[in-house]
Design an enzyme around this catalytic site. Sequence first.
Site, short mmCIF file in Angstrom:
data_model
loop_
_atom_site.label_atom_id
_atom_site.label_comp_id
_atom_site.label_asym_id
_atom_site.label_seq_id
_atom_site.Cartn_x
_atom_site.Cartn_y
_atom_site.Cartn_z
N LEU A 63 0.82 -1.22 0.00
CA LEU A 63 0.00 0.00 0.00
C LEU A 63 0.85 1.27 0.00
O LEU A 63 0.34 2.36 -0.21
CB LEU A 63 -0.95 0.00 1.20
CG LEU A 63 -2.12 -0.98 1.12
CD1 LEU A 63 -2.93 -0.96 2.41
CD2 LEU A 63 -3.02 -0.67 -0.07
N ARG A 64 2.14 1.12 0.27
CA ARG A 64 3.12 2.23 0.16
C ARG A 64 2.97 3.33 1.20
O ARG A 64 3.76 4.27 1.20
CB ARG A 64 3.09 2.86 -1.24
CG ARG A 64 3.27 1.90 -2.39
CD ARG A 64 4.63 1.23 -2.35
NE ARG A 64 4.94 0.53 -3.60
CZ ARG A 64 5.79 -0.48 -3.69
NH1 ARG A 64 6.41 -0.94 -2.61
NH2 ARG A 64 6.05 -1.04 -4.85
N ASN A 94 7.12 -3.08 4.16
CA ASN A 94 8.32 -2.37 3.66
C ASN A 94 7.97 -0.98 3.14
O ASN A 94 8.20 -0.64 1.98
CB ASN A 94 9.06 -3.21 2.61
CG ASN A 94 8.20 -3.57 1.42
OD1 ASN A 94 6.98 -3.62 1.51
ND2 ASN A 94 8.83 -3.83 0.30
N ASP A 152 9.35 -8.72 3.82
CA ASP A 152 9.17 -8.75 2.37
C ASP A 152 9.83 -7.56 1.67
O ASP A 152 9.83 -6.44 2.18
CB ASP A 152 7.70 -8.79 1.99
CG ASP A 152 7.51 -8.95 0.50
OD1 ASP A 152 8.12 -9.88 -0.06
OD2 ASP A 152 6.83 -8.12 -0.12
N ASN A 278 10.21 -8.76 -9.05
CA ASN A 278 11.03 -9.60 -8.18
C ASN A 278 10.13 -10.48 -7.31
O ASN A 278 9.30 -9.94 -6.59
CB ASN A 278 11.90 -8.73 -7.27
CG ASN A 278 12.94 -9.54 -6.52
OD1 ASN A 278 13.29 -10.64 -6.94
ND2 ASN A 278 13.40 -9.03 -5.40
N ASP A 305 0.89 -9.52 -5.19
CA ASP A 305 2.13 -8.76 -4.96
C ASP A 305 1.99 -7.37 -5.61
O ASP A 305 2.93 -6.86 -6.24
CB ASP A 305 3.36 -9.51 -5.46
CG ASP A 305 4.68 -8.88 -5.00
OD1 ASP A 305 4.64 -7.94 -4.18
OD2 ASP A 305 5.74 -9.32 -5.48
N HIS A 309 4.31 1.70 -8.66
CA HIS A 309 5.39 2.69 -8.81
C HIS A 309 4.90 3.77 -9.77
O HIS A 309 3.97 3.54 -10.54
CB HIS A 309 6.65 2.05 -9.40
CG HIS A 309 7.27 1.00 -8.54
ND1 HIS A 309 7.91 1.28 -7.36
CD2 HIS A 309 7.33 -0.35 -8.69
CE1 HIS A 309 8.35 0.16 -6.81
NE2 HIS A 309 8.01 -0.85 -7.59
N PHE A 323 11.51 -2.83 -9.24
CA PHE A 323 10.79 -4.09 -9.47
C PHE A 323 9.30 -3.91 -9.14
O PHE A 323 8.97 -3.24 -8.17
CB PHE A 323 11.32 -5.17 -8.52
CG PHE A 323 12.73 -5.63 -8.79
CD1 PHE A 323 12.99 -6.55 -9.80
CD2 PHE A 323 13.79 -5.17 -8.01
CE1 PHE A 323 14.29 -7.01 -10.02
CE2 PHE A 323 15.09 -5.62 -8.23
CZ PHE A 323 15.34 -6.55 -9.23
ZN LIG Z 1 8.53 -10.14 -1.90
#
Ligand SMILES: [Zn+2]
Length: 429
Positions: A63-64, A94, A152, A278, A305, A309, A323
């Site tokens: 979700l950034r 992440n 992740d 990735n 996933d 971006h 990625f």
């Molecule tokens: Zn991953």
Amino acid sequence: MGRLYRGATVVDPVTGEHMIQDILVEGQVIADLGVHLPTSTHEVIEVSGLHVLPGLIDPHVHLREPGQTHKETIETGTMAAAAGGFTQICCMPNTSPIVDTTELVLSIRSQADHFGYATVHPIAAITKGAKGEELTDFAALHQAGAVGFSDDGRGVQSAQMMRQALIRAKQLGVPIIVHAEDETLSGAGCMNAGAVAERLGVDGIVSSAETVMIARDVILAQETGAHVHMCHVSPKAAVEVIRTAKANGVQVTAEVTPHHLLLTDEIVERLLAQAKVNPPLRSESDRQACIRGLFDGTLDMIATDHAPHTEEEKGRGLIRGPFGFVGLELSFPLMYTAFVKSGIIPLAKLVYHMSTAPAAHFHLQGGRIAVGELADFTVVDLSQQRRVNPATFRSKGRNTPFVDSVLYGWPVLTIHQGRTVFINEVTVD
Ligand SMILES: [Zn+2]
């Protein structure tokens, strides 16, 4: 009083049955389900000819937010989820900062609840700052609502750290969610190692970078008795390791993405950075192994996933660009068109992999339409045909290798806890 969805073809992913039924929603729950329910004072919504699936569940979404809101926000990401028929998603930690505190877990949940498009289940970091050095406070994070733990985006490089994480996760009964990547093997690669990478003259990522860590973590899960969940499995050898581990009674589950089921590294030659992800798109034999793995139950569930971006970031090229693909708004139509419309698997099996299985393995409510359950469901029009046009996405991300694909089975209505959170107003183009 309530809302009656009349004449729906209700898909039960457990029994495999399709039954024409009416669904009565009162408040947040399914109050009744049956053939020709009395309409009495209810608002009637005609859905005959359409299929009703339990709300889809995506166990792997970026979700950034916090920190990367130029790529996506909790609001736009959950709007994208609703548009893709997802009523629950798990989000990866992440972000910036990394989700390693209870405050961040609680903040993500409350923001998602505020917008109300989908339920968001945060996955908290295994290690502080995802640096791989010190475990986070698993008990407190779980108490705050973290449904699992993952670093992740990176693999946990230390086997000892992973072993400690598994021991702690077992005490709480939650999965450790593995991004399998041994950095001594993956290096600076930007795509799958092989003939295409050689033709393009770029560094490749060998399959063993992923399979080595999956094998390690299966062994550690066996020793500790913990539940280990493998993210975005891509090589044939990894599917085989997981199949053997399951046969040996290891508590291992796994997910596979639509792009690894549908694409190979051949497409990188044409799309370059738009096909950079990735783990990387692999060979045709890897792709076939993933499909077989999903159909025979070695791979339990489909995960997007979803990794948005900006166009500027993706425009930096195959070597320097980031990625990842967006996935929430295309996952169901992609999977339906490739595997159900073509007659390879029944619709109920696809729904099992996209709703029932993630609910079961991540200990979430949902995954089935039944009286008394939360009214989370997705109405899809299996015959609706549409060309993929990223300009229509709710997500801020436009990065997908599936531009211009003609797909069937688009969600037309998404109901989250009784509320209509998505209506497809786009017609055939
Ligand atoms: Zn991953």
